[in-house]
Design a protein around this motif. Sequence first.
Motif, PDB file in Angstrom:
ATOM      1  N   VAL A   1      41.682  37.615  40.848  1.00  0.00           N
ATOM      2  CA  VAL A   1      40.308  37.864  40.426  1.00  0.00           C
ATOM      3  C   VAL A   1      40.161  37.377  38.984  1.00  0.00           C
TER       4      VAL A   1
ATOM      5  N   ARG B   1      34.235  42.936  48.776  1.00  0.00           N
ATOM      6  CA  ARG B   1      34.185  42.100  47.570  1.00  0.00           C
ATOM      7  C   ARG B   1      33.523  42.867  46.424  1.00  0.00           C
TER       8      ARG B   1
ATOM      9  N   ILE C   1      36.950  35.039  43.030  1.00  0.00           N
ATOM     10  CA  ILE C   1      38.026  35.772  43.715  1.00  0.00           C
ATOM     11  C   ILE C   1      38.623  34.848  44.767  1.00  0.00           C
TER      12      ILE C   1
END
Length: 349
Positions: free
Chosen positions: A220, A273, A235
């Motif tokens: 990330v 997410r 990501i």
Amino acid sequence: MRNVIGILLDRKTYLGILQKQTGYEHIDYYNKAAIELEMTPFYMCLKHISTKTALGLCYENKKYTLKRLPIPKVIHNRAMTLSTFSQKKLKDLAKISQIFNGQNRHDKLRIHRMLRASSGSSAFLPSTIAYTRNNLDKAISRYDSFFVKPTNSSVGIGVLKVSAMPGQIWQVWWSKQIPKQLNKEQTIDFIDEKVRGKSYLIQKTIPLAMYEGRPYDLRVSVQRGDKGQWGVTGIAGKIAANGRHVTNLARGGEAMICENLFRSNGFDPIQKREQVEKAALQIAESLSEKIPSMSDVGMDIGIDDQGEIWLIEINGRDQRYQYKHLNLNKTFYRTYETPMLYAKYLLGK
């Protein structure tokens, strides 16, 4: 000359600019962002910096020019300063310039202790203790599986994994060797021999979610941008190679779109997410209270088989190439553009 932004590089990377041999650094993206933001990137290395000036490469009018200029007011650090000499020189430079990401190699145990003291971020931390032979003995008694990791290394180098087997036997993975099956005392002796005299930690294994029988985690990219605030730039998933216990691409891992990994485990890709981004931002905010210059990091974040989120480690010089592997070219570019936006913000202040 337009607003000059210093970009501090390792000497090898700096010397490779004119030959377009800059390793993982995609210098053209810094140049593109600088043009769009009406700034002038000035590439430097510590060797050519004096008390008040620096010899470096300016990118102007689509070409590089070697110039000696006053030390830029704002510098984005992409150099790895591991020696005492380079650390002192960087510290002296910080007295006359605002250097962001000045400290970009972070001791894993120090980071863990900082976050453990933060109520908002401590929930994302797996059980972690400093390595000693005595603590190794305790770990064998407490955990079914754990890692023994260097506190100051990258790309999975030097990591051991230890897992319990039937009959009080322990399986130990080390480097590319075939896993060893040892009794308790043999396990302790083997590991202690490998790590003796070095700084290591012991971390309980996260039961990572799997993809086709292989564990995966996430890289990330968390960066400060045009308003000085933290944001998640991208990501990417990283899947361990067959039979391996680390997911690093440099150790045979495979990059994959994170939403595809989430779907494979039955997680809602949008929701998961969002959860990962929220956790990453919380961790970044917590750390930057302790390390104010921190502004551009790559976090390795794991998701366990129940969907819980865990911080594995912080990388202070995110090499970003996972996005290139996945042809996420817009995201790859943004990881270079965002630090330049932050540099312009700092200049404006």
